[in-house]
Design a protein around this motif. Structure first.
Motif, PDB file in Angstrom:
ATOM      1  N   VAL A  18      12.097  20.743 -17.382  1.00 47.08           N
ATOM      2  CA  VAL A  18      13.283  21.128 -16.611  1.00 47.08           C
ATOM      3  C   VAL A  18      14.207  21.894 -17.548  1.00 47.08           C
ATOM      4  N   GLY A  19      14.341  23.188 -17.303  1.00 46.67           N
ATOM      5  CA  GLY A  19      15.164  24.032 -18.164  1.00 46.67           C
ATOM      6  C   GLY A  19      14.286  24.949 -18.994  1.00 46.67           C
ATOM      7  N   GLY A  20      14.565  26.246 -18.908  1.00 44.22           N
ATOM      8  CA  GLY A  20      13.741  27.220 -19.622  1.00 44.22           C
ATOM      9  C   GLY A  20      14.537  28.017 -20.638  1.00 44.22           C
ATOM     10  N   GLY A  21      15.380  27.317 -21.420  1.00 40.61           N
ATOM     11  CA  GLY A  21      16.027  27.942 -22.574  1.00 40.61           C
ATOM     12  C   GLY A  21      15.106  27.810 -23.782  1.00 40.61           C
ATOM     13  N   ALA A  23      14.716  25.395 -25.889  1.00 45.40           N
ATOM     14  CA  ALA A  23      14.031  24.099 -25.971  1.00 45.40           C
ATOM     15  C   ALA A  23      12.879  24.033 -24.978  1.00 45.40           C
ATOM     16  N   GLY A  24      13.166  24.383 -23.730  1.00 47.27           N
ATOM     17  CA  GLY A  24      12.146  24.260 -22.688  1.00 47.27           C
ATOM     18  C   GLY A  24      10.983  25.221 -22.901  1.00 47.27           C
ATOM     19  N   LEU A  25      11.284  26.464 -23.285  1.00 44.12           N
ATOM     20  CA  LEU A  25      10.202  27.441 -23.469  1.00 44.12           C
ATOM     21  C   LEU A  25       9.358  27.101 -24.688  1.00 44.12           C
ATOM     22  N   VAL A  40       7.462  25.085 -15.842  1.00 43.24           N
ATOM     23  CA  VAL A  40       8.868  25.140 -16.260  1.00 43.24           C
ATOM     24  C   VAL A  40       9.698  25.495 -15.031  1.00 43.24           C
ATOM     25  N   VAL A  41      10.751  24.729 -14.803  1.00 40.71           N
ATOM     26  CA  VAL A  41      11.704  25.069 -13.733  1.00 40.71           C
ATOM     27  C   VAL A  41      12.989  25.475 -14.423  1.00 40.71           C
ATOM     28  N   ASP A  42      13.437  26.691 -14.164  1.00 47.57           N
ATOM     29  CA  ASP A  42      14.624  27.163 -14.891  1.00 47.57           C
ATOM     30  C   ASP A  42      15.654  27.775 -13.958  1.00 47.57           C
ATOM     31  N   ARG A  47      23.029  28.661 -22.273  1.00 49.83           N
ATOM     32  CA  ARG A  47      24.389  28.448 -22.775  1.00 49.83           C
ATOM     33  C   ARG A  47      24.945  29.679 -23.479  1.00 49.83           C
ATOM     34  N   ASN A  48      24.099  30.394 -24.224  1.00 46.94           N
ATOM     35  CA  ASN A  48      24.616  31.529 -25.000  1.00 46.94           C
ATOM     36  C   ASN A  48      24.619  32.840 -24.226  1.00 46.94           C
ATOM     37  N   ALA A  49      24.471  32.769 -22.905  1.00 51.20           N
ATOM     38  CA  ALA A  49      24.456  33.997 -22.099  1.00 51.20           C
ATOM     39  C   ALA A  49      25.691  34.880 -22.320  1.00 51.20           C
ATOM     40  N   ALA A  52      26.408  38.680 -26.837  1.00 50.21           N
ATOM     41  CA  ALA A  52      25.517  39.843 -26.836  1.00 50.21           C
ATOM     42  C   ALA A  52      24.344  39.644 -27.794  1.00 50.21           C
ATOM     43  N   HIS A  53      24.561  38.823 -28.822  1.00 49.93           N
ATOM     44  CA  HIS A  53      23.528  38.661 -29.849  1.00 49.93           C
ATOM     45  C   HIS A  53      23.354  37.197 -30.213  1.00 49.93           C
ATOM     46  N   MET A  54      22.150  36.870 -30.623  1.00 52.56           N
ATOM     47  CA  MET A  54      21.839  35.514 -31.088  1.00 52.56           C
ATOM     48  C   MET A  54      21.645  35.598 -32.602  1.00 52.56           C
ATOM     49  N   ARG A  87      16.281  25.401  -9.355  1.00 52.80           N
ATOM     50  CA  ARG A  87      17.078  24.335  -9.966  1.00 52.80           C
ATOM     51  C   ARG A  87      16.533  22.984  -9.518  1.00 52.80           C
ATOM     52  N   VAL A  88      16.347  22.076 -10.450  1.00 56.65           N
ATOM     53  CA  VAL A  88      15.942  20.720 -10.080  1.00 56.65           C
ATOM     54  C   VAL A  88      17.186  19.987  -9.586  1.00 56.65           C
ATOM     55  N   VAL A  89      17.112  19.476  -8.365  1.00 58.01           N
ATOM     56  CA  VAL A  89      18.292  18.799  -7.809  1.00 58.01           C
ATOM     57  C   VAL A  89      18.129  17.289  -7.796  1.00 58.01           C
ATOM     58  N   LEU A 138      35.688  32.747 -29.654  1.00 57.23           N
ATOM     59  CA  LEU A 138      34.445  32.217 -30.197  1.00 57.23           C
ATOM     60  C   LEU A 138      34.560  30.720 -30.432  1.00 57.23           C
ATOM     61  N   HIS A 139      33.415  30.052 -30.535  1.00 58.28           N
ATOM     62  CA  HIS A 139      33.499  28.605 -30.776  1.00 58.28           C
ATOM     63  C   HIS A 139      32.833  28.206 -32.090  1.00 58.28           C
ATOM     64  N   CYS A 140      31.965  29.108 -32.630  1.00 57.10           N
ATOM     65  CA  CYS A 140      31.082  28.636 -33.698  1.00 57.10           C
ATOM     66  C   CYS A 140      30.997  29.679 -34.809  1.00 57.10           C
ATOM     67  N   GLY A 245      22.746  14.278 -15.545  1.00 58.52           N
ATOM     68  CA  GLY A 245      22.575  13.754 -14.180  1.00 58.52           C
ATOM     69  C   GLY A 245      21.146  13.298 -13.892  1.00 58.52           C
ATOM     70  N   LEU A 246      20.167  14.126 -14.240  1.00 55.56           N
ATOM     71  CA  LEU A 246      18.780  13.778 -13.901  1.00 55.56           C
ATOM     72  C   LEU A 246      18.325  12.561 -14.706  1.00 55.56           C
ATOM     73  N   LEU A 247      18.729  12.525 -15.964  1.00 56.55           N
ATOM     74  CA  LEU A 247      18.344  11.391 -16.817  1.00 56.55           C
ATOM     75  C   LEU A 247      18.982  10.101 -16.307  1.00 56.55           C
ATOM     76  N   GLU A 287      23.077  21.238 -31.356  1.00 59.11           N
ATOM     77  CA  GLU A 287      21.762  21.873 -31.478  1.00 59.11           C
ATOM     78  C   GLU A 287      21.894  23.387 -31.315  1.00 59.11           C
ATOM     79  N   GLN A 288      21.579  24.128 -32.361  1.00 59.16           N
ATOM     80  CA  GLN A 288      21.554  25.584 -32.276  1.00 59.16           C
ATOM     81  C   GLN A 288      20.198  26.015 -31.711  1.00 59.16           C
ATOM     82  N   VAL A 289      20.007  27.318 -31.521  1.00 63.99           N
ATOM     83  CA  VAL A 289      18.765  27.770 -30.874  1.00 63.99           C
ATOM     84  C   VAL A 289      17.534  27.312 -31.669  1.00 63.99           C
ATOM     85  N   VAL A 290      17.626  27.437 -32.986  1.00 58.75           N
ATOM     86  CA  VAL A 290      16.458  27.078 -33.799  1.00 58.75           C
ATOM     87  C   VAL A 290      16.162  25.577 -33.700  1.00 58.75           C
TER      88      VAL A 290
END
Ligand SMILES: Cc1cc2nc3c(=O)[nH]c(=O)nc-3n(C[C@H](O)[C@H](O)[C@H](O)COP(=O)(O)OP(=O)(O)OC[C@H]3O[C@@H](n4cnc5c(N)ncnc54)[C@H](O)[C@@H]3O)c2cc1C
Length: 318
Positions: A18-21, A23-25, A40-42, A47-49, A52-54, A87-89, A138-140, A245-247, A287-290
């Motif tokens: 559940v989630g294709g960011g 972690a999920g991918l 994968v359901v995404d 979050r980082n949408a 412009a850059h990662m 979306r998983v509901v 910015l936050h980080c 919520g799902l957990l 948790e960062q992308v890596v």
């Protein structure tokens, strides 16, 4: 020759992610390469949408987030992992399986789940903040600090912990102003004041009324009394809202942290619900992308081991 694309839409999988960011991918890639039937359901809102850059992902530094995810989607497809944009509901135990209900009306089933739903950033309700987030709000500093180094920074305090953010970002610019906003000066400790002084951070009391934006650029921070402080970058601390919520529906145990409640997991991401793993920002706000990609890998590898041992135990019993 006419090539017909066949879209398989059967209901049962060995694993549903559940989630294709990141972690999920990443989990899906390991599952696909392990010859596991996975879906994968995404919902398509990583979050980082807003950025412009990662940055900071070795070998992918500076890549647009959407490009990173598109590459991940192509890689999992090559191993036969299905991905559905939905979306998983709801999710519930259904005998040995989990029944996973999608907003689009479909119900899919699997014996194992990976929850990689990320988190939502709740931004301070100061005019100008939401529209500039990921650009010059910015936050980080690890994500964006290099790109804005040496510019005049503001830090919009949310609580006394914002002092830590002001001290951290002083590693990227020597011109930092901490706007106390809703924090009273008395809430700062002697240690805070000593470190702020040592870092050369200017502390400005008073409520922030808005961020000043001119020609699509942040130019200042305006206080409620009308004073404007010229700043071209403002750091904020969004409140992380974990998507648990799902957990919770499955009865997973959560642990409270100053940054929200996250599932209790072991080192592979296994939750307290048998058959359910979690990865990425779904298990922690930092948790960062890596890290998210790594967490997805670990969860998937643990599940593959679990599936193999379970089927061998069943075969040995029969
Ligand atoms: C502005 C900004 C910039 C950032 N820049 C960087 C950076 O430069 N470098 C870095 O390392 N990190 C950066 N980060 C952090 C980064 O965004 C996270 O580390 C990363 O997104 C975590 O990956 P994830 O897979 O856990 O979650 P996400 O990437 O958020 O993916 C979760 C996915 O799950 C989907 N989802 C949620 N609920 C459901 C549901 N019920 N059903 C189906 N799908 C669902 C979402 O739509 C989303 O697509 C940044 C964050 C922000 C806010």
């Amino acid at each position: 020759m006419v090539h017909l694309e066949v879209v398989t839409m059967t209901d049962r999988y060995e694993v549903i992610v559940v989630g294709g960011g990141a972690a999920g991918l990443s989990a899906a890639l390991v599952l696909g390469r392990s010859r596991r039937r996975a879906l994968v359901v995404d919902a398509g809102a990583p979050r980082n949408a807003p950025a412009a850059h990662m940055q900071g992902y070795l070998s992918r530094d500076g890549m647009p987030p959407a490009e990173f995810l598109a590459a991940g989607r192509a890689e999992i497809a090559a191993y036969g992992v299905e991905l559905v944009e939905d979306r998983v509901v709801d999710v519930a135990r259904d005998g040995e399986d989990f029944a996973v209900e999608l907003a689009g009306g479909r119900t899919v089933r699997a014996g194992r789940l990976i929850v990689a739903t990320g988190l939502k950033d709740e931004l301070p309700a100061v005019p100008g903040v939401a529209g500039r987030f990921g650009r010059d709000v910015l936050h980080c500093p690890f994500c964006h600090g290099w790109e804005v180094r040496d510019r005049p920074f503001g830090v919009l305090a949310r609580n006394p912990m914002s002092v830590h953010q002001a001290l951290m970002v002083s590693g990227w610019s020597k011109d930092v102003t901490l706007f106390l906003h809703t924090v009273a000066e008395e809430e700062l400790s002697d240690d805070d004041l000593r470190r702020l002084a040592a870092a050369g951070v200017k502390v400005v009391p008073g409520e922030v009324a808005r961020l000043v934006v001119e020609d699509d650029r942040l130019t200042g921070v305006e206080l409620a009394d009308g004073t404007v402080h010229e700043r071209s970058v403002v750091f904020v601390s969004p409140r992380p809202l974990p998507r648990t919520g799902l957990l919770e529906r499955l009865g997973a145990e959560l642990r409270e942290t100053p940054f929200g409640a996250y599932p209790v997991v072991d080192e592979t991401g296994r939750t307290t619900v048998p058959g359910v793993w979690a990865a990425g920002n779904a298990v922690g706000f930092a948790e960062q992308v890596v890290h998210a990609a790594s967490g997805g890998y670990r969860a998937a590898a643990a599940i593959v081991g679990d599936l193999i041992m379970t089927s061998l135990d069943t075969a040995a019993r029969d």
